[in-house]
Write an enzyme that holds these catalytic residues in place. Structure first.
Site, PDB file in Angstrom:
ATOM      1  N   HIS A   1       0.871  -1.179   0.000  1.00 20.18           N
ATOM      2  CA  HIS A   1       0.000   0.000   0.000  1.00 20.18           C
ATOM      3  C   HIS A   1       0.905   1.226   0.000  1.00 20.18           C
ATOM      4  O   HIS A   1       1.711   1.417   0.917  1.00 20.18           O
ATOM      5  CB  HIS A   1      -0.915   0.003   1.220  1.00 20.18           C
ATOM      6  CG  HIS A   1      -1.917  -1.107   1.216  1.00 20.18           C
ATOM      7  ND1 HIS A   1      -2.267  -1.807   2.340  1.00 20.18           N
ATOM      8  CD2 HIS A   1      -2.649  -1.637   0.200  1.00 20.18           C
ATOM      9  CE1 HIS A   1      -3.172  -2.735   2.033  1.00 20.18           C
ATOM     10  NE2 HIS A   1      -3.414  -2.645   0.749  1.00 20.18           N
TER      11      HIS A   1
ATOM     12  N   GLU B   1       1.658   3.779   3.030  1.00 22.47           N
ATOM     13  CA  GLU B   1       2.115   3.250   4.323  1.00 22.47           C
ATOM     14  C   GLU B   1       3.640   3.341   4.353  1.00 22.47           C
ATOM     15  O   GLU B   1       4.352   2.373   4.095  1.00 22.47           O
ATOM     16  CB  GLU B   1       1.583   1.832   4.505  1.00 22.47           C
ATOM     17  CG  GLU B   1       0.051   1.820   4.508  1.00 22.47           C
ATOM     18  CD  GLU B   1      -0.575   0.432   4.575  1.00 22.47           C
ATOM     19  OE1 GLU B   1       0.172  -0.545   4.799  1.00 22.47           O
ATOM     20  OE2 GLU B   1      -1.803   0.333   4.404  1.00 22.47           O
TER      21      GLU B   1
ATOM     22  N   HIS C   1       3.210  -3.149   7.188  1.00 26.64           N
ATOM     23  CA  HIS C   1       2.157  -2.188   6.891  1.00 26.64           C
ATOM     24  C   HIS C   1       2.023  -1.187   8.032  1.00 26.64           C
ATOM     25  O   HIS C   1       2.508  -1.401   9.142  1.00 26.64           O
ATOM     26  CB  HIS C   1       0.812  -2.902   6.714  1.00 26.64           C
ATOM     27  CG  HIS C   1       0.720  -3.741   5.485  1.00 26.64           C
ATOM     28  ND1 HIS C   1       0.058  -3.343   4.349  1.00 26.64           N
ATOM     29  CD2 HIS C   1       1.224  -4.976   5.201  1.00 26.64           C
ATOM     30  CE1 HIS C   1       0.148  -4.290   3.423  1.00 26.64           C
ATOM     31  NE2 HIS C   1       0.855  -5.285   3.917  1.00 26.64           N
TER      32      HIS C   1
ATOM     33  N   GLU D   1       1.309  -5.118  11.148  1.00 24.87           N
ATOM     34  CA  GLU D   1       0.804  -3.746  11.244  1.00 24.87           C
ATOM     35  C   GLU D   1       1.599  -3.025  12.333  1.00 24.87           C
ATOM     36  O   GLU D   1       1.632  -3.463  13.480  1.00 24.87           O
ATOM     37  CB  GLU D   1      -0.682  -3.748  11.584  1.00 24.87           C
ATOM     38  CG  GLU D   1      -1.564  -4.444  10.546  1.00 24.87           C
ATOM     39  CD  GLU D   1      -1.823  -3.581   9.328  1.00 24.87           C
ATOM     40  OE1 GLU D   1      -1.422  -2.385   9.332  1.00 24.87           O
ATOM     41  OE2 GLU D   1      -2.422  -4.087   8.355  1.00 24.87           O
TER      42      GLU D   1
END
EC number: 3.5.1.96
Length: 350
Positions: free
Chosen positions: A70, A73, A166, A230
Protein backbone atom coordinates in the site's frame (compact mmCIF):
# COMPACT_ATOMS: atom_id res chain seq x y z
CA UNK A 1 31.63 3.55 -9.61
CA UNK A 2 30.48 2.28 -6.21
CA UNK A 3 27.62 -0.19 -5.81
CA UNK A 4 25.05 2.38 -4.74
CA UNK A 5 25.69 4.66 -7.71
CA UNK A 6 25.55 1.72 -10.11
CA UNK A 7 22.35 0.20 -8.70
CA UNK A 8 20.53 3.45 -7.92
CA UNK A 9 21.66 5.59 -10.87
CA UNK A 10 23.37 8.18 -8.64
CA UNK A 11 20.24 8.79 -6.56
CA UNK A 12 21.09 9.19 -2.86
CA UNK A 13 19.49 5.90 -1.77
CA UNK A 14 17.23 3.00 -2.74
CA UNK A 15 14.01 4.83 -1.91
CA UNK A 16 14.88 7.93 -3.92
CA UNK A 17 15.74 5.75 -6.90
CA UNK A 18 12.53 3.73 -6.55
CA UNK A 19 10.36 6.85 -6.48
CA UNK A 20 12.20 8.45 -9.40
CA UNK A 21 11.81 5.26 -11.46
CA UNK A 22 8.27 4.42 -10.33
CA UNK A 23 6.82 3.95 -13.81
CA UNK A 24 9.98 2.58 -15.45
CA UNK A 25 10.57 -0.98 -16.58
CA UNK A 26 14.14 -1.36 -15.37
CA UNK A 27 16.45 -4.18 -16.45
CA UNK A 28 18.17 -6.37 -13.88
CA UNK A 29 21.53 -5.09 -12.78
CA UNK A 30 24.07 -6.59 -10.37
CA UNK A 31 26.87 -5.33 -8.18
CA UNK A 32 29.16 -6.67 -5.46
CA UNK A 33 29.73 -4.87 -2.16
CA UNK A 34 33.32 -4.57 -0.87
CA UNK A 35 32.82 -7.52 1.52
CA UNK A 36 31.68 -9.82 -1.30
CA UNK A 37 27.91 -9.54 -0.80
CA UNK A 38 26.09 -9.84 -4.12
CA UNK A 39 23.28 -7.35 -4.81
CA UNK A 40 20.88 -7.77 -7.71
CA UNK A 41 18.34 -5.10 -8.50
CA UNK A 42 15.77 -7.41 -10.08
CA UNK A 43 13.39 -4.57 -10.98
CA UNK A 44 12.44 -1.21 -9.60
CA UNK A 45 12.03 -1.56 -5.84
CA UNK A 46 13.24 -5.20 -5.69
CA UNK A 47 16.66 -6.14 -4.28
CA UNK A 48 17.99 -9.71 -4.00
CA UNK A 49 20.90 -9.84 -1.54
CA UNK A 50 23.26 -12.81 -1.18
CA UNK A 51 26.16 -13.09 1.30
CA UNK A 52 29.57 -14.33 0.13
CA UNK A 53 29.69 -18.11 -0.34
CA UNK A 54 32.04 -18.70 2.58
CA UNK A 55 30.05 -16.76 5.17
CA UNK A 56 28.18 -18.92 7.69
CA UNK A 57 24.38 -18.65 7.71
CA UNK A 58 24.10 -19.02 11.48
CA UNK A 59 20.29 -19.21 11.55
CA UNK A 60 20.05 -21.37 8.41
CA UNK A 61 17.41 -19.08 6.92
CA UNK A 62 16.35 -16.92 4.00
CA UNK A 63 14.15 -13.85 4.44
CA UNK A 64 11.60 -11.99 2.31
CA UNK A 65 10.66 -8.57 3.65
CA UNK A 66 8.16 -6.35 1.83
CA UNK A 67 6.73 -2.90 2.44
CA UNK A 68 4.77 -0.41 0.37
CA UNK A 69 2.26 -2.89 -1.03
CA UNK A 70 0.00 0.00 0.00
CA UNK A 71 1.76 3.10 -1.26
CA UNK A 72 0.77 5.49 1.53
CA UNK A 73 2.12 3.25 4.32
CA UNK A 74 5.50 4.89 4.35
CA UNK A 75 7.20 4.20 7.69
CA UNK A 76 8.14 0.56 6.95
CA UNK A 77 9.45 1.70 3.55
CA UNK A 78 11.71 4.21 5.29
CA UNK A 79 12.88 1.54 7.75
CA UNK A 80 13.90 -0.84 4.93
CA UNK A 81 15.58 1.98 3.03
CA UNK A 82 17.63 2.88 6.10
CA UNK A 83 18.76 -0.72 6.57
CA UNK A 84 19.86 -0.94 2.91
CA UNK A 85 21.84 2.29 3.32
CA UNK A 86 23.55 0.88 6.42
CA UNK A 87 24.46 -2.33 4.60
CA UNK A 88 25.89 -0.44 1.62
CA UNK A 89 27.90 1.76 4.00
CA UNK A 90 29.47 -1.32 5.58
CA UNK A 91 27.95 -0.74 9.02
CA UNK A 92 27.12 -4.47 9.31
CA UNK A 93 27.47 -7.58 7.16
CA UNK A 94 24.71 -9.66 5.62
CA UNK A 95 24.33 -13.05 7.28
CA UNK A 96 21.65 -14.72 5.11
CA UNK A 97 19.95 -14.36 1.71
CA UNK A 98 17.35 -11.57 1.69
CA UNK A 99 14.75 -10.47 -0.84
CA UNK A 100 13.62 -6.88 -0.20
CA UNK A 101 10.49 -5.54 -1.91
CA UNK A 102 8.93 -2.09 -2.18
CA UNK A 103 5.61 -3.26 -3.49
CA UNK A 104 3.78 -0.46 -5.29
CA UNK A 105 6.08 2.40 -6.40
CA UNK A 106 3.45 4.33 -8.45
CA UNK A 107 1.14 4.41 -5.41
CA UNK A 108 4.11 5.48 -3.26
CA UNK A 109 4.68 8.46 -5.58
CA UNK A 110 0.96 9.31 -5.55
CA UNK A 111 0.81 9.04 -1.75
CA UNK A 112 -2.17 6.73 -2.11
CA UNK A 113 -3.07 3.27 -0.85
CA UNK A 114 -3.29 2.11 -4.47
CA UNK A 115 -3.70 3.53 -7.98
CA UNK A 116 -6.34 1.33 -9.65
CA UNK A 117 -6.98 -1.57 -7.28
CA UNK A 118 -5.87 -2.74 -3.82
CA UNK A 119 -2.73 -4.73 -4.63
CA UNK A 120 -2.94 -6.67 -1.38
CA UNK A 121 -6.02 -8.45 -2.76
CA UNK A 122 -4.24 -9.62 -5.94
CA UNK A 123 -2.03 -12.46 -4.68
CA UNK A 124 -2.56 -16.22 -4.60
CA UNK A 125 -3.32 -15.91 -8.31
CA UNK A 126 -6.12 -13.33 -7.92
CA UNK A 127 -4.23 -11.06 -10.33
CA UNK A 128 -5.34 -13.39 -13.14
CA UNK A 129 -9.03 -12.59 -12.77
CA UNK A 130 -10.60 -11.02 -15.86
CA UNK A 131 -11.62 -7.85 -14.01
CA UNK A 132 -7.95 -7.05 -13.32
CA UNK A 133 -6.70 -7.70 -16.87
CA UNK A 134 -4.26 -5.05 -18.03
CA UNK A 135 -3.97 -3.26 -14.69
CA UNK A 136 -0.38 -2.39 -13.69
CA UNK A 137 -0.97 -3.48 -10.09
CA UNK A 138 -2.07 -6.93 -11.28
CA UNK A 139 1.10 -7.25 -13.37
CA UNK A 140 3.19 -6.16 -10.40
CA UNK A 141 1.55 -8.69 -8.07
CA UNK A 142 2.22 -11.45 -10.61
CA UNK A 143 5.85 -10.34 -10.93
CA UNK A 144 6.34 -10.26 -7.16
CA UNK A 145 4.91 -13.77 -6.87
CA UNK A 146 7.43 -14.96 -9.46
CA UNK A 147 10.31 -13.22 -7.67
CA UNK A 148 9.35 -14.93 -4.42
CA UNK A 149 9.08 -18.31 -6.16
CA UNK A 150 12.55 -17.91 -7.65
CA UNK A 151 13.99 -16.82 -4.31
CA UNK A 152 12.40 -19.77 -2.47
CA UNK A 153 13.65 -22.22 -5.12
CA UNK A 154 17.17 -20.80 -5.08
CA UNK A 155 17.35 -21.21 -1.30
CA UNK A 156 15.53 -24.51 -0.94
CA UNK A 157 16.58 -26.16 2.31
CA UNK A 158 16.80 -22.90 4.25
CA UNK A 159 14.02 -21.85 6.63
CA UNK A 160 11.99 -19.28 4.70
CA UNK A 161 10.21 -16.38 6.43
CA UNK A 162 8.22 -13.49 4.96
CA UNK A 163 7.28 -10.30 6.79
CA UNK A 164 4.93 -7.97 4.91
CA UNK A 165 5.07 -4.63 6.72
CA UNK A 166 2.16 -2.19 6.89
CA UNK A 167 0.75 0.78 8.78
CA UNK A 168 -2.94 1.64 9.18
CA UNK A 169 -5.24 4.61 8.60
CA UNK A 170 -7.70 3.35 11.22
CA UNK A 171 -6.70 3.78 14.88
CA UNK A 172 -6.13 0.63 16.91
CA UNK A 173 -6.44 -0.25 20.59
CA UNK A 174 -3.33 -2.35 19.96
CA UNK A 175 -0.86 -0.25 17.97
CA UNK A 176 1.31 -3.07 16.62
CA UNK A 177 -0.09 -6.45 15.68
CA UNK A 178 0.63 -9.29 13.27
CA UNK A 179 -1.63 -11.58 11.29
CA UNK A 180 -0.67 -15.22 10.70
CA UNK A 181 -2.15 -16.61 7.46
CA UNK A 182 -4.22 -19.77 7.65
CA UNK A 183 -2.57 -22.99 6.55
CA UNK A 184 -4.37 -26.23 7.53
CA UNK A 185 -2.68 -28.04 10.43
CA UNK A 186 -0.05 -25.38 11.05
CA UNK A 187 0.70 -23.59 14.32
CA UNK A 188 2.96 -20.62 15.00
CA UNK A 189 6.54 -21.57 15.93
CA UNK A 190 7.77 -20.20 19.24
CA UNK A 191 10.80 -18.62 17.52
CA UNK A 192 8.46 -16.54 15.33
CA UNK A 193 6.50 -15.38 18.38
CA UNK A 194 9.76 -14.36 20.01
CA UNK A 195 10.78 -12.43 16.88
CA UNK A 196 7.49 -10.52 16.94
CA UNK A 197 8.11 -9.57 20.57
CA UNK A 198 11.65 -8.54 19.66
CA UNK A 199 10.04 -6.23 17.07
CA UNK A 200 7.79 -4.85 19.87
CA UNK A 201 4.70 -6.50 18.38
CA UNK A 202 2.59 -7.74 21.29
CA UNK A 203 -0.52 -9.04 19.50
CA UNK A 204 -1.02 -11.88 17.02
CA UNK A 205 -4.21 -12.67 15.11
CA UNK A 206 -4.62 -16.19 13.70
CA UNK A 207 -6.39 -16.04 10.35
CA UNK A 208 -9.22 -18.53 9.73
CA UNK A 209 -8.97 -19.08 5.96
CA UNK A 210 -6.64 -18.56 3.02
CA UNK A 211 -6.88 -15.18 1.35
CA UNK A 212 -5.46 -13.14 -1.51
CA UNK A 213 -2.99 -11.06 0.53
CA UNK A 214 0.75 -11.25 -0.09
CA UNK A 215 1.60 -13.14 3.11
CA UNK A 216 -1.07 -15.76 2.39
CA UNK A 217 0.57 -16.47 -0.98
CA UNK A 218 4.03 -17.05 0.49
CA UNK A 219 2.70 -19.18 3.35
CA UNK A 220 0.31 -21.29 1.25
CA UNK A 221 2.36 -21.84 -1.90
CA UNK A 222 5.97 -21.34 -0.78
CA UNK A 223 5.59 -22.86 2.72
CA UNK A 224 7.12 -19.78 4.31
CA UNK A 225 6.49 -18.69 7.87
CA UNK A 226 4.69 -15.52 6.83
CA UNK A 227 3.12 -12.60 8.67
CA UNK A 228 1.35 -9.39 7.78
CA UNK A 229 2.69 -6.95 10.36
CA UNK A 230 0.80 -3.75 11.24
CA UNK A 231 3.21 -1.30 12.84
CA UNK A 232 1.34 1.91 13.58
CA UNK A 233 -0.18 4.89 11.82
CA UNK A 234 -0.11 6.03 8.18
CA UNK A 235 1.91 9.20 7.58
CA UNK A 236 3.40 10.79 4.42
CA UNK A 237 7.09 10.40 3.63
CA UNK A 238 9.19 12.51 5.99
CA UNK A 239 6.43 12.79 8.61
CA UNK A 240 7.04 9.49 10.40
CA UNK A 241 8.37 9.39 13.94
CA UNK A 242 10.79 6.56 13.24
CA UNK A 243 11.53 6.21 16.95
CA UNK A 244 8.20 4.35 17.12
CA UNK A 245 9.58 1.81 14.63
CA UNK A 246 12.88 1.08 16.36
CA UNK A 247 11.65 -2.36 17.41
CA UNK A 248 11.14 -3.68 13.88
CA UNK A 249 14.29 -1.88 12.69
CA UNK A 250 16.48 -3.53 15.35
CA UNK A 251 14.85 -6.94 14.92
CA UNK A 252 15.30 -6.96 11.14
CA UNK A 253 18.90 -5.72 11.37
CA UNK A 254 19.62 -8.56 13.77
CA UNK A 255 18.03 -11.17 11.48
CA UNK A 256 19.72 -9.77 8.36
CA UNK A 257 23.13 -9.91 10.02
CA UNK A 258 22.62 -13.40 11.46
CA UNK A 259 23.15 -12.35 15.07
CA UNK A 260 21.63 -14.44 17.89
CA UNK A 261 18.23 -13.50 19.26
CA UNK A 262 18.28 -11.32 22.39
CA UNK A 263 16.61 -12.39 25.61
CA UNK A 264 13.03 -11.14 25.87
CA UNK A 265 12.45 -8.50 28.52
CA UNK A 266 9.29 -6.86 29.88
CA UNK A 267 7.09 -5.40 28.62
CA UNK A 268 7.84 -7.28 25.36
CA UNK A 269 7.84 -10.79 26.76
CA UNK A 270 4.14 -11.70 26.35
CA UNK A 271 2.21 -12.06 23.12
CA UNK A 272 -1.60 -12.04 23.21
CA UNK A 273 -3.01 -14.43 20.58
CA UNK A 274 -6.47 -13.85 19.08
CA UNK A 275 -8.55 -16.08 16.82
CA UNK A 276 -11.37 -15.25 14.39
CA UNK A 277 -14.81 -16.30 15.61
CA UNK A 278 -16.95 -14.69 12.90
CA UNK A 279 -16.44 -13.09 9.50
CA UNK A 280 -18.89 -10.27 8.72
CA UNK A 281 -19.96 -10.20 5.05
CA UNK A 282 -22.11 -7.67 3.23
CA UNK A 283 -25.26 -9.74 2.64
CA UNK A 284 -27.03 -7.29 0.36
CA UNK A 285 -29.39 -4.28 0.30
CA UNK A 286 -30.88 -4.91 3.76
CA UNK A 287 -27.48 -5.37 5.45
CA UNK A 288 -26.97 -3.13 8.49
CA UNK A 289 -23.62 -2.92 10.30
CA UNK A 290 -23.82 -1.56 13.85
CA UNK A 291 -20.13 -0.69 14.25
CA UNK A 292 -19.45 3.04 13.68
CA UNK A 293 -17.04 4.00 10.90
CA UNK A 294 -14.62 5.67 13.31
CA UNK A 295 -14.28 2.73 15.71
CA UNK A 296 -10.73 1.53 16.42
CA UNK A 297 -9.40 -1.94 15.66
CA UNK A 298 -9.64 -4.25 18.70
CA UNK A 299 -12.59 -2.35 20.15
CA UNK A 300 -14.37 -4.86 22.40
CA UNK A 301 -18.09 -5.65 22.48
CA UNK A 302 -19.91 -7.38 25.32
CA UNK A 303 -21.94 -10.62 25.07
CA UNK A 304 -25.30 -10.15 23.37
CA UNK A 305 -24.33 -7.05 21.39
CA UNK A 306 -25.84 -7.04 17.88
CA UNK A 307 -22.99 -6.48 15.42
CA UNK A 308 -24.92 -6.75 12.16
CA UNK A 309 -28.32 -7.74 10.85
CA UNK A 310 -30.40 -7.91 7.70
CA UNK A 311 -34.04 -8.73 7.05
CA UNK A 312 -33.45 -12.45 7.63
CA UNK A 313 -30.75 -12.90 10.27
CA UNK A 314 -28.34 -11.17 12.63
CA UNK A 315 -25.11 -11.75 14.52
CA UNK A 316 -24.71 -11.20 18.25
CA UNK A 317 -21.57 -11.46 20.35
CA UNK A 318 -21.46 -14.85 22.06
CA UNK A 319 -20.94 -15.77 25.68
CA UNK A 320 -17.57 -14.01 25.99
CA UNK A 321 -16.49 -10.52 24.83
CA UNK A 322 -15.39 -10.18 21.20
CA UNK A 323 -13.40 -7.45 19.46
CA UNK A 324 -13.72 -6.10 15.94
CA UNK A 325 -10.87 -5.63 13.46
CA UNK A 326 -10.84 -4.13 9.96
CA UNK A 327 -14.42 -2.81 10.11
CA UNK A 328 -15.42 -1.34 6.74
CA UNK A 329 -19.07 -1.43 5.66
CA UNK A 330 -18.32 0.32 2.36
CA UNK A 331 -17.55 -2.85 0.39
CA UNK A 332 -19.46 -4.63 -2.41
CA UNK A 333 -22.04 -7.32 -1.64
CA UNK A 334 -20.36 -10.57 -0.67
CA UNK A 335 -17.10 -8.96 0.50
CA UNK A 336 -15.74 -8.80 4.04
CA UNK A 337 -17.02 -6.00 6.25
CA UNK A 338 -14.96 -6.97 9.29
CA UNK A 339 -13.80 -9.75 11.58
CA UNK A 340 -14.97 -10.57 15.09
CA UNK A 341 -12.14 -11.98 17.18
CA UNK A 342 -11.60 -13.36 20.67
CA UNK A 343 -8.48 -13.74 22.80
CA UNK A 344 -7.34 -17.37 22.60
CA UNK A 345 -4.19 -17.61 24.71
CA UNK A 346 -0.97 -15.87 25.67
CA UNK A 347 2.54 -16.77 24.56
CA UNK A 348 5.28 -16.06 27.10
CA UNK A 349 8.83 -15.79 25.81
CA UNK A 350 11.38 -18.09 27.39
Amino acid sequence: MNASNHLFDFHPDWLAHTLASASSDLPETKRQLPDGTQVSRKANGVLWLTPPAGRENVNNEALIVSAGVHGNETAPIEVLNGLVSELFAGEWQLGCPVLLILGNPPAMVAGQRFVDVNMNRLFNGAHGQAKYKGLPEARRAQFLEEMCRQFATAHHGLALSHYDLHTAIRPSKRERFALYPFVPGRSVPAAQCEFLLEAEVETLLLQHQESTVFSSFTSSLLKAESFTVELGKVEPFGRNDLRRFRGIERALRRRFSGAPAPQARPPFDRLTVFEVVHEVLNTGPSFRFHVPDEVANFTQYQPGTVIWEDDRTSYRVGTAPEAVVFPNPHVPVGQRVGLMIRAKNEFRAG
